[in-house]
Design an enzyme around this catalytic site. Structure first.
Site, PDB file in Angstrom:
ATOM      1  N   ASP A   8      -7.554 -12.993  10.731  1.00 33.71           N
ATOM      2  CA  ASP A   8      -6.190 -13.326  10.285  1.00 33.71           C
ATOM      3  C   ASP A   8      -6.224 -13.557   8.773  1.00 33.71           C
ATOM      4  O   ASP A   8      -6.985 -14.378   8.273  1.00 33.71           O
ATOM      5  CB  ASP A   8      -5.728 -14.592  11.027  1.00 33.71           C
ATOM      6  CG  ASP A   8      -4.267 -14.937  10.749  1.00 33.71           C
ATOM      7  OD1 ASP A   8      -3.530 -15.184  11.715  1.00 33.71           O
ATOM      8  OD2 ASP A   8      -3.872 -14.984   9.557  1.00 33.71           O
ATOM      9  N   ASP A 103      -0.711  -9.212  10.028  1.00 38.60           N
ATOM     10  CA  ASP A 103      -1.909  -9.734   9.347  1.00 38.60           C
ATOM     11  C   ASP A 103      -3.006 -10.245  10.276  1.00 38.60           C
ATOM     12  O   ASP A 103      -3.918 -10.915   9.817  1.00 38.60           O
ATOM     13  CB  ASP A 103      -1.507 -10.812   8.335  1.00 38.60           C
ATOM     14  CG  ASP A 103      -1.423 -12.203   8.943  1.00 38.60           C
ATOM     15  OD1 ASP A 103      -0.983 -12.317  10.107  1.00 38.60           O
ATOM     16  OD2 ASP A 103      -1.807 -13.163   8.263  1.00 38.60           O
ATOM     17  N   GLU A 104      -2.909  -9.927  11.579  1.00 42.25           N
ATOM     18  CA  GLU A 104      -3.983 -10.410  12.453  1.00 42.25           C
ATOM     19  C   GLU A 104      -4.262  -9.450  13.599  1.00 42.25           C
ATOM     20  O   GLU A 104      -3.377  -8.705  14.037  1.00 42.25           O
ATOM     21  CB  GLU A 104      -3.672 -11.807  13.009  1.00 42.25           C
ATOM     22  CG  GLU A 104      -2.422 -11.854  13.838  1.00 42.25           C
ATOM     23  CD  GLU A 104      -2.206 -13.207  14.518  1.00 42.25           C
ATOM     24  OE1 GLU A 104      -3.156 -13.781  15.083  1.00 42.25           O
ATOM     25  OE2 GLU A 104      -1.071 -13.677  14.483  1.00 42.25           O
TER      26      GLU A 104
END
Ligand code: DCP
Ligand code: MG
Length: 363
Positions: A8, A103-104
């Site tokens: 992340d 974003d992860e």
């Protein structure tokens, strides 16, 4: 045993803004809408978080808590672009990538570890590559299941790295607050609080019947998670168009035997990934990068769809042989498979009589 990474990015939108505008580095950034327009904070840089600012907070409140905060309007297309760069670095490591948001993602690195890499080294290498290639910092958790990986990536932020060794799962989770478990929201946490259960360890200690009465159908899954042994797979979303495995070498390779060895290992990885995903392909691809960074691919189409190692090895090797030249060295080598499908409508003996390569569409 499985090995899973959860990765992340730190303060994602704010980090991209700082990357594109060095004047913002080290400063409290509030990405979001203007306070006079009832804007909210999408994210804040870690410098701003020290003032108690966080995502989803009204910008008006954020500005009140952090008056020196610099408000930056979001640029989603730029974040999407950076997200794509990051996801493609994840996919260089393994085809089994499950993005959860921009974003992860979860990454199943079982094959990489079984090929001899230590989970810690894989995680460090991933962090380094993300930073070198995108300028962004990613926090990483590594463990034998998704629960451990996900909690691990959040525990040491920013620039976090948490590796939980096999066997340590239960002890790792025990002291943590129950709301860190996926699926335990504020309401459930409140119910557990009323039963004097605050930590994951206290939850894991409850008898099976108690889980059944508390969680009904979810009982087993919640119990597994609390013990750090959930069995959820990393799900590759959507229909992927190709599966590949590639490596950038520390030192460029020109030696034929060494190259043969790499091609074979890559082919085995691809075959395993195909199998895991229930896929068969027909077009074997070879990706090469030379010492001067020239990058190109060559491909061969097999007469049948397959997930077997042998034809992939053979095809990839024959493509590479054509590229060998005295003095030529390679800095990257990748083997992939595309053109997925199934020949189950054909009779097997007929397929086996076909020559291995009937259509050479190299370019
Ligand atoms: N985001 C958003 N609104 C929210 C939460 C997040 O618009 N309520 C956006 C902005 C974040 C991005 O999604 O940059 C990623 O979300 P994260 O929860 O991962 O938060 P960050 O990456 O910003 O911070 P960190 O992961 O370091 O805690
Ligand atoms: Mg993040």
């Amino acid at each position: 045993m499985r090995h899973i990474i959860h990765a992340d990015l730190d303060a994602f939108y704010a980090a991209v803004e700082q990357l594109d505008n060095p004047d913002l580095v080290g400063k409290p950034i509030l990405v979001g809408g203007r306070p006079e327009n009832r804007g909210v904070v999408a994210t804040a840089s870690y410098e701003a978080r020290e003032f108690g600012v966080h995502s989803a907070m009204p910008m008006r409140t954020a500005v009140h808590r952090c008056p020196q905060g610099i408000i930056v309007p979001p640029r989603f297309s730029r974040y999407k672009e950076k997200s794509g760069e990051v996801m493609s670095i994840f996919r260089d490591l393994t085809d089994l990538v499950e993005p959860l948001s921009m974003d992860e993602a979860y990454l199943d690195i079982t094959d990489v570890v079984e090929a001899g890499e230590k989970p810690l080294a894989v995680a460090l290498d991933l962090k380094r590559r993300i930073f070198e290639k995108t300028g962004l910092i990613v926090s990483v958790g590594v463990g034998t299941c998704k629960t451990i990986a996900k909690i691990g990536s959040d525990l040491d932020k920013p620039d976090g790295l948490v590796v939980v060794q096999p066997g340590d799962e239960e002890a790792f989770l025990a002291p943590l607050a129950v709301n860190k478990l996926w699926g335990i929201g504020p309401k459930t946490a409140e119910r557990l609080h009323r039963e004097n259960i605050e930590t994951i360890g206290q939850l894991a200690d409850q008898p099976l019947e108690w889980f059944a009465s508390m969680f009904g159908k979810r009982a087993e899954s919640v119990r597994d998670k609390s013990l750090g042994r959930d069995v959820e797979a990393v799900h590759v979303h959507g229909v992927s168009k190709s599966i590949s495995s590639e490596t950038t070498f520390t030192n460029d390779i020109g030696d034929e035997a060494e190259l043969r060895d790499v091609v074979e290992r890559k082919a085995v990885r691809v075959a395993h990934s195909l199998e895991r995903n229930g896929l068969k392909g027909r077009t074997v691809k070879l990706k090469l990068r030379l010492a001067d960074f020239t990058t190109f691919t060559r491909q061969f189409t097999l007469p049948y769809h397959t997930s077997d190692e042998e034809p992939i090895k053979e095809a990839a090797w024959s493509l590479l042989v054509a590229e060998l030249e005295p003095g030529r060295t390679f800095r990257l080598l990748g083997v992939g498979m595309a053109n997925f499908g199934d020949d189950s409508e054909l009779e097997t003996p007929h397929i086996q009589q076909l020559p291995l390569f009937f259509n050479e569409d190299t370019h």
